[in-house]
Design a protein around this motif. Structure first.
Motif, short mmCIF file in Angstrom:
data_model
loop_
_atom_site.label_atom_id
_atom_site.label_comp_id
_atom_site.label_asym_id
_atom_site.label_seq_id
_atom_site.Cartn_x
_atom_site.Cartn_y
_atom_site.Cartn_z
N SER A 145 -48.99 4.17 -0.01
CA SER A 145 -48.99 4.98 -1.23
C SER A 145 -50.28 4.77 -2.03
CB SER A 145 -47.78 4.61 -2.10
OG SER A 145 -47.85 5.26 -3.36
N GLY A 146 -50.88 5.87 -2.47
CA GLY A 146 -52.09 5.78 -3.28
C GLY A 146 -51.82 5.72 -4.77
N PHE A 147 -50.54 5.70 -5.15
CA PHE A 147 -50.15 5.66 -6.56
C PHE A 147 -49.73 4.24 -6.90
CE2 PHE A 147 -46.79 7.03 -9.87
CZ PHE A 147 -47.74 7.03 -10.89
N ARG A 148 -50.57 3.54 -7.66
CA ARG A 148 -50.30 2.13 -7.95
C ARG A 148 -51.04 1.69 -9.21
NH1 ARG A 148 -51.49 -0.85 -2.83
NH2 ARG A 148 -50.47 0.99 -1.95
N ALA A 149 -50.53 0.62 -9.82
CA ALA A 149 -51.20 0.00 -10.97
C ALA A 149 -51.51 -1.44 -10.59
CB ALA A 149 -50.30 0.03 -12.20
N VAL A 150 -52.69 -1.90 -11.00
CA VAL A 150 -53.12 -3.25 -10.64
C VAL A 150 -53.77 -3.92 -11.84
CG1 VAL A 150 -53.54 -2.59 -8.23
CG2 VAL A 150 -55.42 -2.47 -9.89
N ARG A 151 -53.76 -5.24 -11.82
CA ARG A 151 -54.57 -5.99 -12.78
C ARG A 151 -56.01 -5.95 -12.26
NH1 ARG A 151 -51.35 -8.23 -16.46
NH2 ARG A 151 -49.16 -8.60 -15.87
N ALA A 152 -56.90 -5.45 -13.09
CA ALA A 152 -58.26 -5.14 -12.65
C ALA A 152 -58.99 -6.35 -12.08
CB ALA A 152 -59.05 -4.54 -13.80
N ASP A 153 -58.88 -7.50 -12.73
CA ASP A 153 -59.62 -8.67 -12.27
C ASP A 153 -59.18 -9.11 -10.88
OD1 ASP A 153 -57.12 -9.40 -13.28
OD2 ASP A 153 -57.81 -11.36 -14.00
N LYS A 154 -57.88 -9.02 -10.61
CA LYS A 154 -57.37 -9.41 -9.29
C LYS A 154 -57.75 -8.39 -8.23
CE LYS A 154 -53.57 -12.35 -10.89
NZ LYS A 154 -54.10 -12.51 -12.24
N ARG A 156 -60.39 -6.50 -8.17
CA ARG A 156 -61.83 -6.57 -7.87
C ARG A 156 -62.16 -7.76 -6.95
NH1 ARG A 156 -62.42 -5.36 -13.72
NH2 ARG A 156 -62.81 -3.11 -13.89
N GLU A 157 -61.27 -8.74 -6.86
CA GLU A 157 -61.50 -9.85 -5.94
C GLU A 157 -61.60 -9.37 -4.49
OE1 GLU A 157 -58.54 -12.86 -6.27
OE2 GLU A 157 -58.69 -13.00 -8.46
N LEU A 269 -56.34 -18.93 16.44
CA LEU A 269 -56.59 -20.07 15.56
C LEU A 269 -57.86 -19.90 14.76
CD1 LEU A 269 -55.64 -23.15 17.79
CD2 LEU A 269 -54.40 -22.29 15.79
N ILE A 270 -58.91 -19.44 15.44
CA ILE A 270 -60.19 -19.23 14.76
C ILE A 270 -60.06 -18.13 13.70
CG2 ILE A 270 -62.58 -18.48 15.06
CD1 ILE A 270 -62.47 -19.74 17.87
N SER A 271 -59.40 -17.04 14.07
CA SER A 271 -59.21 -15.93 13.14
C SER A 271 -58.41 -16.36 11.92
CB SER A 271 -58.50 -14.76 13.84
OG SER A 271 -59.26 -14.27 14.92
N GLU A 272 -57.43 -17.22 12.13
CA GLU A 272 -56.61 -17.72 11.02
C GLU A 272 -57.46 -18.50 10.03
OE1 GLU A 272 -52.89 -17.92 9.10
OE2 GLU A 272 -53.32 -16.95 11.01
N GLN A 273 -58.38 -19.30 10.55
CA GLN A 273 -59.27 -20.08 9.67
C GLN A 273 -60.24 -19.16 8.92
OE1 GLN A 273 -58.72 -23.32 9.17
NE2 GLN A 273 -57.01 -23.01 10.58
N VAL A 274 -60.77 -18.16 9.61
CA VAL A 274 -61.68 -17.21 8.97
C VAL A 274 -60.95 -16.46 7.86
CG1 VAL A 274 -63.04 -15.11 9.30
CG2 VAL A 274 -63.16 -16.95 10.99
N THR A 275 -59.72 -16.03 8.14
CA THR A 275 -58.93 -15.31 7.14
C THR A 275 -58.67 -16.18 5.91
OG1 THR A 275 -57.83 -14.05 8.89
CG2 THR A 275 -56.77 -14.07 6.74
N SER A 276 -58.39 -17.45 6.14
CA SER A 276 -58.15 -18.36 5.01
C SER A 276 -59.39 -18.47 4.12
CB SER A 276 -57.77 -19.76 5.52
OG SER A 276 -56.55 -19.71 6.24
N LEU A 277 -60.57 -18.50 4.73
CA LEU A 277 -61.81 -18.56 3.96
C LEU A 277 -62.03 -17.28 3.16
CD1 LEU A 277 -64.21 -20.17 6.61
CD2 LEU A 277 -63.25 -21.27 4.57
N MET A 278 -61.63 -16.14 3.74
CA MET A 278 -61.80 -14.86 3.06
C MET A 278 -61.03 -14.80 1.76
SD MET A 278 -61.48 -12.27 6.32
CE MET A 278 -61.05 -10.90 5.26
N TYR A 279 -59.88 -15.48 1.70
CA TYR A 279 -59.02 -15.38 0.53
C TYR A 279 -59.20 -16.53 -0.44
CZ TYR A 279 -56.70 -11.51 2.81
OH TYR A 279 -56.44 -10.30 3.39
N GLN A 280 -60.20 -17.37 -0.21
CA GLN A 280 -60.47 -18.43 -1.17
C GLN A 280 -61.07 -17.82 -2.42
OE1 GLN A 280 -62.93 -21.47 0.53
NE2 GLN A 280 -61.23 -22.48 1.56
N LYS A 281 -60.61 -18.24 -3.59
CA LYS A 281 -61.16 -17.73 -4.85
C LYS A 281 -62.56 -18.27 -5.03
CE LYS A 281 -58.59 -17.39 -8.51
NZ LYS A 281 -58.33 -15.96 -8.64
N LYS A 282 -63.45 -17.35 -5.43
CA LYS A 282 -64.84 -17.75 -5.65
C LYS A 282 -64.98 -18.37 -7.03
CE LYS A 282 -66.80 -14.31 -2.54
NZ LYS A 282 -65.56 -13.88 -1.96
#
Length: 282
Positions: A145-154, A156-157, A269-282
Motif C-alpha cells: 500500500s502506498g497510503f501510509r503515515a510515518v515519523r519523518a526522522d525514522k 529518512r534513516e 551467514l555473510i548476508s545476515e551480517q551485512v544486513t545487520s550492519l545496514m540497520y545499525q543507527k548512524k
C-alpha cells in the motif's frame, strides 16, 4: 502540523479532483506534490490548488519521487498518498490518530477485492502479505500500500535503501520491522484510479516477482538461505543413499549437492551480517 507527500506522473485528472478536497480538509498541512516528469498539466493543476510542487526534469520513478518528497518535507510526520484518486482524504485523520498513539508507521490496508486494481493484483498482494507475515513473525496486512503515515526522522534513516521504482512500500515496511519500530494498520477502501495506470503486466510482473525474494533477504537473509541450503543437503543425502545402495559408492553429483548446500548456508551467514550492519543507527 504534518506534511503530505504525493508522487505524481501525468495525474492531472486525479489531482484536479483530489487536491481541493485535501486542501479543504487539512488547511494546516504542508502538501507537496512531486511531479515526476509529467507531460500533461500536472504541475499547473498543483499550482492552481496552492500546493507546493517539485518537478523532476525527467521521470525517475515512484520511489525516487517519494525520496524527493521526504527530503523536502519540513514536518515531523509525513503522510504518503497516491495522486490518482485511489486514497480517500478523510482517512488521513485515522493514520494520524494511530501515529499519536505512539506508532512509527501506520499503513492503510486495503479491504476487499473492490480495493484492488484487479483480481491478479489482489492475488499477488495476498501472496506478498502472507510471505512477509511468515518472515517477520507479525501480521502484515498490506505490504504494497502506498497510503501510509510515518515519523519523518525514522523514515529518512532508510532512504538509501529505497528503490527508485514501485517497490518502495515493501522496502520501507520491511525496514521498519527489521529496525524494531512499531508498525500498525488501519482498514481502508481504495477507489478506482483516475487516469491511466503506469503498471505494465510483463515488466512489472517480473519486478514484483523479485520483490518476493527481496522481502526475505531484506529482513533476514538466513530465513531464505537456510531452507534452501537444507533442501540441497536433503537432495544430496537422498542421492547419496540411492547411489550407495545401488552402486556402493559416493558420486560426484552427491559431492556437488553437498558443496552447494554448504556454500548457500555460508552466503546466508555473510548476508545476515551485512544486513545487520545496514540497520545499525548512524
Amino acid at each position: 502540523m504534518f506534511s503530505i507527500v504525493i508522487p505524481a506522473k501525468n495525474e492531472s485528472a486525479g489531482l484536479s479532483t483530489f487536491l481541493p478536497e485535501l486542501r479543504s480538509l487539512y488547511p494546516e498541512a504542508e502538501i507537496i506534490v512531486i511531479d515526476d516528469g509529467s507531460t500533461d498539466n500536472t504541475r499547473e493543476v498543483c499550482i492552481s490548488n496552492n500546493v507546493n510542487v517539485i518537478s523532476h526534469p525527467y521521470s525517475k520513478g515512484n520511489g525516487a519521487a517519494i525520496k524527493t518528497g521526504a527530503r523536502a518535507a519540513t514536518q515531523d510526520v509525513i503522510v504518503f498518498m497516491d495522486g490518482d484518486g485511489q486514497h480517500n482524504a478523510k482517512d488521513v485523520r485515522q493514520l494520524l490518530a494511530k501515529i499519536d498513539e505512539g506508532h512509527d508507521m501506520v499503513i492503510g490496508a486495503r479491504q476487499g477485492l473492490q480495493s484492488q486494481a484487479n483480481i491478479s493484483r489482489g492475488g499477488a498482494n495476498a501472496l506478498y502479505n502472507w510471505l512477509a507475515t511468515l518472515i517477520v513473525g507479525h501480521k502484515v496486512e498490506d505490504l504494497t500500500s502506498g497510503f501510509r503515515a510515518v515519523r519523518a526522522d525514522k523514515f529518512r534513516e532508510f532512504l538509501y535503501l529505497l528503490p527508485n521504482g514501485f517497490s518502495y512500500p515493501t522496502t520501507c515496511t520491511m525496514a521498519f520491522f527489521r529496525a524494531g519500530y512499531s508498525v500498525s494498520y488501519i482498514p481502508i477502501l481504495a477507489n478506482k484510479r483516475l487516469g491511466k495506470s503506469h503498471i505494465r503486466i510483463i515488466r512489472d510482473g517480473v519486478r514484483f516477482l523479485l520483490i518476493i525474494f527481496k522481502i526475505g533477504t531484506l529482513y533476514s537473509p538466513l530465513k531464505v538461505f537456510f531452507p534452501t541450503s537444507l533442501l540441497f543437503f536433503s537432495l544430496a543425502s537422498i542421492h547419496y543413499a540411492h547411489t550407495y545402495i545401488d552402486q556402493g559408492r559416493f558420486t560426484n553429483m552427491s559431492a556437488l549437492l553437498y558443496i552447494t548446500s554448504v556454500l548457500i548456508f555460508a552466503m546466508g551467514l555473510i548476508s545476515e551480517q551485512v544486513t545487520s550492519l545496514m540497520y545499525q543507527k548512524k
